[in-house]
Design a protein around this motif. Structure first.
Motif: not given
Lengths: 293, 293
Positions: B190, B192-198, B221-225
């Protein structure tokens, strides 16, 4: 102030629109229409609507504004049902999450009367739904995107613009295609990814055990996977090309990330993570989040 | 109650561990060690630690428990620095997000004394960091995973188990490899996916405009980015094989979803979304979320 507002689908979005007008600008009468009698009864009990329409013809008599707040795939059917009874002075808007498909359906349903329809999309809502989730302040400090048509007169656009501003929203204008591309990136893709993440983790051999170890990061990242499946099925299919393009672009970036991890390129990984963090932290402060269900 | 607790890295995790012991079970003295003098001074000013250690030797004299709360890639270096001064009665635990790599590093650093090290991972934290983010209740109702080694005596495991329970946590036991596979699914993927989404959204031609249209779903969805890039670089590289396997499995599911969308298979899409929603809604209630920064 509106005289008669007709809300087709007085759930989270439609109900909040009605409550906002009642609480702020005022509205003489809110009439509810919809496919679910139980939902209409509930909206009536909650005083979101003042009465349930007998039929479309009766509802539309003397109506200033109609808001269609239903899954986007139903917009054409709803407009076709309203069209025969639409008075010349009545304006229609919607709250659909895609706009190009809605405009196509509206042109087919309304024909010469297309100028009375101003497409809109409030960036609000969440994984809750139904009349019980509606609240008067849902649109406060939120953005509503209007995608006016060439056939819309300034007066018609002005009425819809004012109606959304009267709910406390900020209104911006885009083309339907521009809207769909932008929302595919910041809304439709994230929903697909969240559904996929939950499905992927659950499908593993130790899925249940792993899910029990999920922390707040996983919960936040997947909150939108609790959203209405029918609504999101319709959205991704209505905006299919833009969603597929976003999935392809995202998939390519994941491949790049995969390569960096596989070859142990820590510097490039940290640079990508750092840039993403800076972008995320630069987002304007969020409106109050929908509470965890 | 502990006599002397040494915290290597009194930031969010290490500082919260110290504060929890002060507030709950009690501890005679908390000594801080770390690579950042500014962070240690801040932890001292906040009374998270009682004093800053002069050096490892002095810190470890008469010490019951050492908690290493630093990016996982530093664990081996830190343990090697502590090893010469480790008394026979001192027990060491850590808070690293990966476990197999930590165990390998610990064996190399501690040699015959490996039995004094009990690996642990508290499922807590978030995108905040540093002493100012530490709080005494961070671990309450959270899960801490212990991955004990064959060389650990029951007494040593018991001391570490009690120390985490004294913070209010629930303790579960897994193998290091089982831990790493599970966390790759529910945490590392999750992130990795969040960093990638941003990164993906920001990289588009209209990235800034699109980000301005992001609603609460994108934000959640991107808080953890917004998490620490150095820490997450270390985690994905330390758990590389498991993370790559998760990325491959997730990528395959995205391909399946892409096909369903491309061919317009609404029934299959709705079924997948519905199953994911049911899984998401079945997650146990979340502990209090970290507030939006």
């Amino acid at each position: 102030m509106l005289r008669r507002l007709v809300v087709v689908g007085p759930g989270l979005i439609g109900g909040s629109f009605a409550l906002a007008h009642k609480a702020r600008a005022g509205v003489a009468e809110v009439v509810g229409l919809g496919r679910s009698p139980a939902s209409l009864e509930r909206a009536l009990a909650l005083r979101i609507i003042d009465r349930i329409a007998l039929d479309a013809q009766e509802a539309l008599a003397g109506c200033d504004l109609v808001l269609i707040a239903a899954p986007v795939a139903q917009t054409g059917t709803i407009l076709a049902a309203l069209a025969p009874f639409l008075e010349r002075s009545t304006v229609v808007t919607d709250a659909g999450s895609t706009k190009a498909s809605v405009v196509t359906a509206a042109r087919a349903a309304l024909g010469q009367r297309i100028g009375q329809f101003v497409p809109a999309h409030p960036i609000a809502g969440g994984e809750t739904s139904g009349p019980d989730a509606a609240r008067a302040n849902l649109f406060e400090a939120r953005t509503v995107i209007l995608t006016p048509l060439a056939e819309n007169s300034p007066a018609v656009i002005g009425l819809v613009d004012a109606a959304w501003r009267d709910c406390g929203a900020t209104v911006v204008t885009m083309t339907p295609e521009g809207h769909d591309t932008a929302l595919a990136a910041v809304s439709h893709l994230p929903h697909v990814l969240a559904y996929a993440l939950v499905a992927h983790v659950a499908a593993a051999r130790d899925g249940a055990r792993n899910l029990a170890l999920a922390g707040s990061g996983f919960r936040d990242a997947t909150r939108i996977a609790a959203s209405n499946p029918e609504m999101w099925r319709d959205i991704v299919l209505a905006n299919r090309d833009a969603v597929l393009a976003q999935m392809d672009g995202y998939g390519a970036l994941l491949e790049t990330l995969r390569d960096l991890i596989a070859k142990g390129d820590g510097a490039a990984l940290e640079a990508l993570f750092s840039a993403a963090r800076a972008t995320r932290n630069a987002l304007s402060p969020a409106p109050s989040a929908t509470p965890e269900p």
